[in-house]
Scaffold this active site. Structure first.
Site, PDB file in Angstrom:
ATOM      1  N   LYS A 150      -7.888 -59.699  -1.596  1.00 19.12           N
ATOM      2  CA  LYS A 150      -6.777 -59.868  -0.665  1.00 19.12           C
ATOM      3  C   LYS A 150      -5.663 -58.952  -1.183  1.00 19.12           C
ATOM      4  O   LYS A 150      -4.694 -59.383  -1.808  1.00 19.12           O
ATOM      5  CB  LYS A 150      -6.350 -61.335  -0.611  1.00 19.12           C
ATOM      6  CG  LYS A 150      -5.711 -61.677   0.721  1.00 19.12           C
ATOM      7  CD  LYS A 150      -5.703 -63.169   0.950  1.00 19.12           C
ATOM      8  CE  LYS A 150      -4.797 -63.538   2.089  1.00 19.12           C
ATOM      9  NZ  LYS A 150      -5.157 -63.028   3.386  1.00 19.12           N
TER      10      LYS A 150
HETATM   11  N1  PXG Z   1     -10.339 -62.826   6.758  1.00 27.01           N
HETATM   12  C1  PXG Z   1      -9.320 -61.977   6.574  1.00 27.01           C
HETATM   13  C2  PXG Z   1      -9.568 -60.532   6.621  1.00 27.01           C
HETATM   14  C3  PXG Z   1      -8.035 -62.495   6.310  1.00 27.01           C
HETATM   15  O1  PXG Z   1      -7.010 -61.656   6.114  1.00 27.01           O
HETATM   16  C4  PXG Z   1      -8.919 -64.728   6.507  1.00 27.01           C
HETATM   17  C5  PXG Z   1     -10.165 -64.167   6.732  1.00 27.01           C
HETATM   18  C6  PXG Z   1      -8.794 -66.216   6.434  1.00 27.01           C
HETATM   19  O2  PXG Z   1      -8.692 -66.635   5.092  1.00 27.01           O
HETATM   20  P1  PXG Z   1      -7.951 -67.986   4.680  1.00 27.01           P
HETATM   21  O3  PXG Z   1      -8.100 -68.060   3.204  1.00 27.01           O
HETATM   22  O4  PXG Z   1      -6.528 -67.825   5.111  1.00 27.01           O
HETATM   23  O5  PXG Z   1      -8.638 -69.090   5.387  1.00 27.01           O
HETATM   24  C7  PXG Z   1      -7.828 -63.889   6.280  1.00 27.01           C
HETATM   25  C8  PXG Z   1      -6.457 -64.416   6.007  1.00 27.01           C
HETATM   26  C9  PXG Z   1      -2.103 -62.647  10.053  1.00 27.01           C
HETATM   27  C10 PXG Z   1      -2.587 -62.832   8.660  1.00 27.01           C
HETATM   28  O6  PXG Z   1      -0.895 -62.387  10.243  1.00 27.01           O
HETATM   29  C11 PXG Z   1      -3.843 -63.326   8.423  1.00 27.01           C
HETATM   30  C12 PXG Z   1      -4.322 -63.481   7.112  1.00 27.01           C
HETATM   31  C13 PXG Z   1      -3.510 -63.122   6.080  1.00 27.01           C
HETATM   32  C14 PXG Z   1      -2.258 -62.635   6.321  1.00 27.01           C
HETATM   33  C15 PXG Z   1      -1.772 -62.481   7.610  1.00 27.01           C
HETATM   34  O7  PXG Z   1      -2.921 -62.727  10.966  1.00 27.01           O
HETATM   35  N2  PXG Z   1      -5.579 -63.975   7.015  1.00 27.01           N
END
Ligand code: PXG
Length: 287
Positions: A150
């Site tokens: 991340k």
């Molecule tokens: N895949 C990706 C590529 C992500 O960035 C998730 C899956 C979901 O992971 P979690 O751990 O949150 O269940 C993410 C996380 C946005 C935004 O504004 C989205 C994420 C992070 C930051 C901003 O859409 N998603």
């Protein structure tokens, strides 16, 4: 709004870092998006473990233990009087020169914690379900920037998001380097077919919400597997939904013009959403 910046709380207007920070110059850093509900930080340890794993691979030392980071997050929530919040933790490489070389950086990572409110999608989409498309932007090759990182370099996902937006969609499926369904630009994807839940096993960020859903499925005796998925399997699924900390659980009712199941949010999706909501209200680190 008070923002945590390297051990201090500062006003939003004073929360600034150098233009020589390699997070700004190169996307060199890591981040987490975390939520709290009802004065409970949901899955805090899981988020911190993932953050510290990203930093380990990037060889960035935040000079804070996970415990100290956890306390800083809780303090940020308390000082801002937030019981329900979206928390962004950012750790960037820190100041360097204009070259790429992280060895020439000062070695002092910038650690920033912002707590605010967000709702990602309009409420009606959660009730009606969302329509998504597949974009031609392929998810990062795991040998280049591993999707499990991340990192602050989110251009792969942003290019996917731009492509989706240009076609009038809020979210989009990205395929992995082998052409299998990976995930969406900021969410993981699940399908349900004949009572069996499936979610992609490769080319993805291992979402914390994804794992929470797999745990709910296990507890509720819903068969669930992590596997390779093709677009065809998504098109012919009975149900589909996306998971993410920001988005939570959102039903999908159309993919690339194909209606999924009955074209309305599925019953298992709704069952999972209800249990997820229950857990967010009762589980987590209390503050
Ligand atoms: N895949 C990706 C590529 C992500 O960035 C998730 C899956 C979901 O992971 P979690 O751990 O949150 O269940 C993410 C996380 C946005 C935004 O504004 C989205 C994420 C992070 C930051 C901003 O859409 N998603």
């Amino acid at each position: 709004m008070k923002i945590y910046l390297n051990g201090e709380f500062v006003e939003k207007k004073d929360a600034v870092v150098s233009v020589f920070d390699h997070g700004f110059l190169y996307g060199d850093g890591g981040f987490e998006g975390i939520r709290s509900y009802n004065s409970l930080v949901f899955k805090l340890d899981e988020h911190l473990n993932r953050l510290y794993e990203t930093l380990h691979t990037l060889m960035i030392d935040p000079k804070m233990t996970k415990d100290e980071m956890s306390k800083a997050i809780v303090e940020t929530l308390k000082i801002n009087n937030l019981t329900d919040a979206y928390i962004r933790v950012i750790v960037s490489r820190g100041e360097g020169d204009l070259g790429l070389d992280p060895k020439k950086c000062c070695g002092m990572a910038n650690v920033i914690i912002i707590a605010d409110k967000i709702t990602l999608y309009p409420k009606e989409l959660y009730n009606k379900g969302m329509e998504i498309m597949t974009v031609s932007t392929v998810r990062n090759h795991p040998g280049a920037i591993n999707p499990q990182l991340k990192s602050l370099n989110y251009l792969n996902n942003i290019l996917g998001k731009i492509e989706a937006g240009n076609s009038g969609y809020n979210e989009a499926i990205m395929l992995d380097h082998q052409g299998f369904v990976a995930e969406c630009t900021g969410d993981n994807i699940f399908i349900i077919k004949n009572g069996q839940m499936s979610t992609p096993s490769q080319g993805i960020l291992k979402g914390i919400t994804r794992q929470a859903v797999l745990d709910i499925a296990a507890d509720q005796k819903i068969p669930a597997r992590e596997c390779l998925l093709t677009r065809h399997e998504v098109y012919v699924a009975d149900e589909c939904f996306l998971t993410g900390t920001a988005a939570e659980i959102i039903p999908v009712v159309k993919v690339d013009g194909r209606i999924i199941g009955s074209g309305t949010p599925g019953t298992i999706t709704e069952q999972i959403r209800e249990e997820f909501h229950k857990r967010t209200q009762t589980e987590g680190v209390k503050y």
